[in-house]
Design a protein around this motif. Structure first.
Motif, short mmCIF file in Angstrom:
data_model
loop_
_atom_site.label_atom_id
_atom_site.label_comp_id
_atom_site.label_asym_id
_atom_site.label_seq_id
_atom_site.Cartn_x
_atom_site.Cartn_y
_atom_site.Cartn_z
N SER A 57 0.80 -1.22 0.00
CA SER A 57 0.00 0.00 0.00
C SER A 57 0.83 1.27 0.00
O SER A 57 0.31 2.35 -0.26
N HIS A 88 -9.93 -5.08 1.01
CA HIS A 88 -9.37 -4.16 0.01
C HIS A 88 -10.19 -4.19 -1.28
O HIS A 88 -10.55 -3.14 -1.83
N ALA A 135 -4.25 -3.17 -2.45
CA ALA A 135 -3.96 -2.50 -1.18
C ALA A 135 -3.65 -1.02 -1.40
O ALA A 135 -4.14 -0.16 -0.67
#
Length: 430
Positions: A84, A206, A108
């Protein structure tokens, strides 16, 4: 035929290698269908000398993907690094800043930073495409954003994690418990050494956040997703579910409610007669319910080199053909920040398994706890009669508000004869 679409690939893992191979093997078909060739001009990965079984000799090698995103002579940067933040996010921002389109499989990254990245892409008049980030080979983003765009979506739900679906399927087929099947999934490569991302529902969360954004035209709100994994599901629960006419699936569900959009990830009991109940193994499935389409279901492989590369290349072909759409269906400044509902507002039926000491008066205590919480029991099952020993007791609740069901379980858990926390699974009326 027009000039090639020049692409730079950041990350040559399973999906990156699959993308290289697909583009090489299907080059004539790809060019014919989008009106121009797609040419790999640059790549970046950790180990230049590693034999990955694909030919990237035609491409310029970069040790640093961020530098590649800034400097490569490319129209599109394909980000397949993952994570992420860190280098993946820096690579995407560098590509957008350099005026290049981005194709990514990074759910993510988008679940956490998707709206900001969409705004950045729009400011630079480039596209941010991510079909590969949700359900691999199932073209669900395109279906929601284009094919079903005329509908008012009421609910979108699905099996979005193949690892969990494999584990639950194997538990049902073999009667083994979670830890045993998880070990097998790790041995087969379906689960990571640290499986928490999958089995605790984070991966599904997600993906659900992205689907909810497109389906309901709202900013991605991963923080509002309720997540519960499959660690507490036992072979006993699966057996009881079968007896009651259900299959247990880990589902992500996003739906409109009177309290706002509710996003939830957790094990569900689904009627054996519903198509999604028959989706087994590592397969994924997504169901969209809309006012005009009624119900549409897409099923396919949700991960792996082939399905995910197929989705990456589909996005590249759209860009090559000049097709594009706003990242989440509408421009970022038109995403509506509608209220987010909490799991306590969910209304549904429930399965509850208790492990209790078999002695007189236990059912009376349970009934009192249900009465005090204003929860109505629909049915009860007890297997075995062994006074003084621990036996399983299974109840189903009539439809009720989740907050009330939780109050009932808190009271039941305090009964001396209940020897472990109750296991609750939501029953879905799809």
């Amino acid at each position: 035929m027009s000039a090639p679409l020049r692409i730079a690939i950041a990350g040559l893992g399973t999906v990156g290698v699959g993308t290289v191979r697909l583009l090489a093997e299907h080059a004539p078909t790809v060019a014919a269908r989008c009106g121009r060739p797609i040419e790999i001009v640059a790549v970046s990965a950790r180990d230049r000398l590693r034999n990955r079984g694909c030919d990237v000799s035609m491409a310029t090698w970069y040790d640093d993907p961020v530098t590649m995103a800034r400097e490569a002579d490319a129209d599109v940067v394909v980000e397949l690094i993952g994570g992420s933040d860190g280098v993946a996010r820096d690579t995407v921002l560098a590509a957008i800043g350099a005026g290049r389109h981005v194709v990514t499989a990074n759910k993510a990254l988008l679940a956490i930073h998707g709206v900001d990245l969409a705004r950045a892409a729009e400011a630079q008049s480039v596209h941010l495409a991510y079909e590969a980030a949700v359900a691999g080979g199932i073209p669900i983003v395109k279906a929601l954003r284009e094919g079903l765009a005329g509908n008012q979506v009421r609910r979108v739900y699905g099996i979005l994690n193949g690892t969990c679906n494999y584990i639950l399927t194997a538990m049902g087929e073999t009667g083994r418990d979670f830890e045993d099947v998880l070990g097998e999934a790790q041995h087969l490569g379906y689960a990571e050494a640290d499986p928490s991302f999958d089995v605790d529902g984070i991966d599904t969360g997600h993906k659900l956040a992205l689907l909810a954004s497109v389906a309901f035209g709202r900013p991605v709100d991963f923080g509002a997703v309720y997540m519960e994994g499959i660690r507490r599901i036992t072979a006993m629960d699966i057996t009881f579910a079968e007896e009651l006419g259900y299959r247990i699936k880990l589902l992500g569900v996003a739906e409109e409610t009177e309290h706002g959009i509710l996003q939830r990830v957790h094990p569900c009991m689904v009627s054996q007669g519903r198509p999604i109940a028959a989706v087994d193994g590592v397969f994924n499935a997504v169901v969209v319910e809309g006012d005009y389409v009624d119900r549409s279901m897409l099923e396919g492989r949700g991960a792996g080199a082939g399905p995910t590369a197929s989705a990456v290349v589909a996005d590249l072909m759209d860009l090559a053909a000049g097709r594009g759409a706003p990242t989440f269906g509408v421009p970022a400044d038109r995403l509506v920040g509608s209220p987010a509902a909490t799991i306590d507002t969910h209304v549904g039926a429930y399965y509850v398994r208790l492990m209790v000491v078999d002695r007189p008066g236990v059912f009376a205590d349970i009934a009192t706890a249900l009465r005090d919480a204003q929860v109505s029991m629909e049915s009860i099952l007890q297997r075995g009669h062994d006074p003084g020993e621990t036996v399983p007791v299974v109840m189903t609740f009539h439809r009720t508000v989740e907050a009330a069901a939780k109050r009932a379980l808190e009271r039941i858990a305090r009964i001396d004869a209940v020897v472990e926390p109750p296991c609750m699974i939501r029953i879905e009326a799809f």
